[in-house]
Design a protein around this motif. Sequence first.
Motif: not given
Ligand code: ASP
Length: 436
Positions: A279-283, A318-320, A358-360, A362-365, A396-401, A403-405
């Motif tokens: 989903t690429s979204s931690s929210a 992951g995002t940072s 935001a936890a959605v 593409g927010a990281g860009v 990359l968004d999929m992978c970093r999300t 890691v965020n979770v």
């Molecule tokens: N998609 C990431 C998240 O929801 C945020 C991002 O890095 O764009 O955790």
Amino acid sequence: MKKLALHWKILIGMLLGFLVGFILTKTGNAEFVKDWIGPFGTIFIRLLKMIAIPLIIASLVKGISDLEDISKFSRMGIRTIIIYVVTTLIAITIGLSLVHIIKPGNSVTEETKTELLKEFSGTAAGKIEKAKAQEEVGPLQPLVDIVPDNVFNAMSSNGLMLQVIFFVILLGICMILIDKEKAASLKSIFDALNDVIMKMVDIIMLFAPIGVFALMANLVAETTKPDLLIALLSYGVTVIIGLFLMIVFYVTVVSVYTKKSPLFFLKGIAPAQLVAFSTSSSAATLPVTMERVEEHLGVDEEVSSFVLPVGATINMDGTSLYQAVAAVFICQALGVELTIGMTATILATALLASIGSAAVPGAGVIMLIIVLESINFPSELLGLGIAMILAVDRPLDMCRTMVNVTGDATVSMLVAKSIDKLGDPAPKELDDHYTL
Ligand code: ASP
């Protein structure tokens, strides 16, 4: 399939989705995928988002009102924030070290740059616009933004999760402060609501393999110019190595500190990781993360109900890490000299930017643009810089999300262990499997 663990089912769904998406797209049926398969992925994400706010409210009220005194809560809160900041700093340091060692920016050719600019300059301009809007606020605005002026308004938007958390913490604290008997009836309502919503997570997760199948198929159908992914391979690989190291770091810290085996941790959290990936979204993943952490990793709800929603909004390791790598990569590729001072600024702003992202998807860009501007990156090169990384941003968004979770789950285990709130897992009925 009945006995297969949920994470395997989700993984199979993902792989099949990728395969079916690939075959149908190659045979000229991309529109069919978008029209007839993609919507099931959207439904899955909506189902998860639908229960996010009610789940935060019910579980946080329950978690806080279960505490005997407020000092316990502040102890947990302070620990959580400190560990979140430390793990994020570790992530950024890993990212900065790797990008300096691998130097992925040096391998980008002029031809690739032109191609990327042609393909993504429009999208890059849109992202820069959005970043500008975020920049035009005062330094204390993020603090102001945590306090809602209308709580019902806040509850009606998943993007205002911190405002909801703020209100609910206050509500929970006041429930401890008033007469116990009076609070009891309100508490029992939230307790029941919490159980009901957790059951909803179980039911929605039965649909997860189909949901991720549809998400992956749709993703493949929507990917234009996959050859550009290859041109950015060394950049992508740098980010992925960094993210992998973060997972190794989490697993090590959890097993050393909580004495739980790495496999126990990974198996418990895997479905949430896979949902985050697709989903690429931690929210959107939050309900799944909460269910896994509480019922499969044994974290007490007192801890998870606070640590996880807060983590989903402010803790993005992951995002940072990605922002640090991307910022330096862009500088390398465009020949912008980086001083030690600029690197230190990237460290500081990537920390703040990941909190503010935001936890959605593409927010990281968008926050990356703010990181670049903080080092006075030449504005005439900004559009090109951002266009350069957009081709690989989604994978990359999929992978970093993911890691965020995983980072949020790790911190919840550490905090739980530190205050003696880590027990044994207790999966509930209908969990993972539907048996008639
Ligand atoms: N998609 C990431 C998240 O929801 C945020 C991002 O890095 O764009 O955790």
